[in-house]
Design an enzyme around this catalytic site. Structure first.
Site, mmCIF file in Angstrom:
data_model
loop_
_atom_site.group_PDB
_atom_site.id
_atom_site.type_symbol
_atom_site.label_atom_id
_atom_site.label_comp_id
_atom_site.label_asym_id
_atom_site.label_seq_id
_atom_site.Cartn_x
_atom_site.Cartn_y
_atom_site.Cartn_z
ATOM 1 N N GLY A 134 24.393 42.139 54.760
ATOM 2 C CA GLY A 134 23.357 41.459 55.527
ATOM 3 C C GLY A 134 23.863 40.571 56.642
ATOM 4 N N ASN A 163 27.053 56.182 65.810
ATOM 5 C CA ASN A 163 27.051 55.017 64.907
ATOM 6 C C ASN A 163 25.698 54.931 64.186
ATOM 7 O OD1 ASN A 163 27.485 52.627 63.580
ATOM 8 N ND2 ASN A 163 28.183 51.498 65.383
ATOM 9 N N TYR A 170 19.031 48.848 63.660
ATOM 10 C CA TYR A 170 18.281 48.404 64.831
ATOM 11 C C TYR A 170 16.831 48.900 64.786
ATOM 12 C CZ TYR A 170 23.022 47.508 66.512
ATOM 13 O OH TYR A 170 24.310 47.070 66.639
#
Length: 205
Positions: A134, A163, A170
């Site tokens: 996190g 990636n 995201y």
């Protein structure tokens, strides 16, 4: 026969702290002063003294992205552009128990349509041993707080196509891919030639 007037009791003595010691703080004050995050993780702005650490983390992300051969950064350049008279970038360090485990390096561009600054995230990196804990999300959350504080119109960054873990994160946080845009880049050779010769210069083959 008059009775003698009763003797007045002396006022109670005020206890003073011993020399060299301050009175004890209230329990809540002591608790606040000694409170630490449960997992030992702290996010803080980078300082001049952190430049060697920042350089090490930049090399770490370059190795992860298979671009270590492109790193030209030095401590002197990072010091000049991050903490000199004309500051170009800022950075946040993630530390666990005093050891750097990640960072985010960012700067500002400007959106003419929004007429507001854009917070541009240049690099976000978490050391391999600390991933999936996190930390990346917490760094992005702190950047979002900064964007709100500074009244930014956007946050933007780039990510390599392969990636997948980063892209998934995201999307989960609400970012979207700008598929219709293409990034253009000029190297010092290219913009040096343009500056020297103007638009009539022919690109080298």
């Amino acid at each position: 026969m008059k009775r003698p007037a009763p003797k007045k009791k002396p006022p109670p003595k005020r206890l003073l702290p011993r020399a060299g010691r301050r009175p004890s703080a209230r329990p809540e004050a002591r608790a606040a002063a000694t409170t630490h995050p449960p997992d030992g993780l702290v996010l803080r702005p980078a300082t001049r003294a952190d430049v060697p650490t920042i350089l090490g983390l930049i090399r770490g992300i370059a190795e992860y992205e298979r671009l270590a051969h492109e790193v030209e950064a030095t401590e002197a350049l990072l010091l000049e552009h991050g903490f000199g008279p004309r500051r170009v970038y800022e950075a946040i360090l993630a530390e666990r128990n005093g050891r750097a485990v990640g960072f985010a390096l960012y700067f500002y561009s400007f959106s003419t349509f929004k007429a507001r600054p854009t917070l541009y995230l240049e690099d976000l990196f978490v050391v391999p041993a600390e991933r999936r804990g996190g930390i990346g999300s917490r760094l992005l959350t702190r950047l979002a707080e900064i964007a709100v504080e500074r009244e930014c119109g956007r946050m933007e960054w780039s990510v390599l196509d392969w990636n997948t873990p980063a892209r998934d994160l995201y999307f989960k946080l609400g970012a979207k891919a700008m598929e219709e845009w293409t990034v253009f880049r000029m190297t010092p050779d290219a913009f040096g030639r343009l500056a020297r010769d103007g638009v009539t210069a022919r690109p080298a083959k």
